[in-house]
Design an enzyme around this catalytic site. Structure first.
Site, short mmCIF file in Angstrom:
data_model
loop_
_atom_site.label_atom_id
_atom_site.label_comp_id
_atom_site.label_asym_id
_atom_site.label_seq_id
_atom_site.Cartn_x
_atom_site.Cartn_y
_atom_site.Cartn_z
N PRO A 137 -1.66 0.95 -2.58
CG PRO A 137 -2.58 0.05 -4.54
CD PRO A 137 -2.77 1.15 -3.53
CB CYS A 138 3.56 1.53 -2.31
SG CYS A 138 3.62 0.77 -0.68
#
Length: 180
Positions: A137-138
């Site tokens: 989950p950048c």
């Protein structure tokens, strides 16, 4: 064995999931059309062929779709094929995967956890290359001072904000700076 890919629709657009021997080799955030996501998959994974997902990958697609819509699922149990990413990127991605839906961390926090705050920019570069978004989950990694920071996916910062907004119902504190 030739990698396969499947495209799927979400509320934010069309995504792609690339698999190789049952492991996820890549996941691409939304594009505006099936043709756009197919073109992106073919550009990044030339050897991949479009195929119906296996039952396990169909479940992964359903979970990714739900996450994009705001489900409280960290997707940490999905197995990723990390063979094409550097050891540094693997460490950055592992730390990013520790950030729960509804929370954020900063590039500096991740660099500090890696042992060198001076690596903040390198963390940002690694996340910009992330082939597994949103499984890694950048979008949950923000800049210092509660600033949004960049986002290299199609849709840029607006898409990052939408993903964070969809997850905000799970926030247990200040969404920007809530920690890992």
């Amino acid at each position: 064995m030739t990698p396969g890919f499947s495209i799927f629709e979400t509320t934010l657009g069309w995504c792609g999931l690339i698999e190789d021997e049952g492991r996820i080799r890549g996941c691409l955030l939304p594009e505006p059309s099936p043709a756009a996501i197919r073109a992106r998959v073919r550009r990044l994974y030339r050897e991949a062929r479009e195929a119906e997902p296996t039952p396990d990958l169909a479940r992964a697609i359903a979970r990714i779709t739900d996450l994009i819509d705001g489900a409280n699922d960290d997707l940490r149990d999905l197995e990723l094929d990390l063979s094409a990413v550097s050891a540094f990127e693997q460490r950055v991605y592992a730390l990013a995967r520790d950030i729960r839906p509804g929370q954020t961390s900063t590039y500096g926090d991740i660099a500090r956890a890696l042992g060198d705050l001076n690596e903040s920019r390198a963390v940002g570069v690694a996340l910009g290359r992330n082939p597994f978004a949103p499984i890694v989950p950048c979008h949950r990694v923000v800049a210092a001072g509660q600033k949004l920071g960049g986002f290299s996916a199609t849709g840029g910062r607006a898409l990052k904000l939408k993903l964070l907004a969809n997850e905000s119902r799970w926030a247990t504190g200040d969404l920007f700076g809530g920690g890992r």
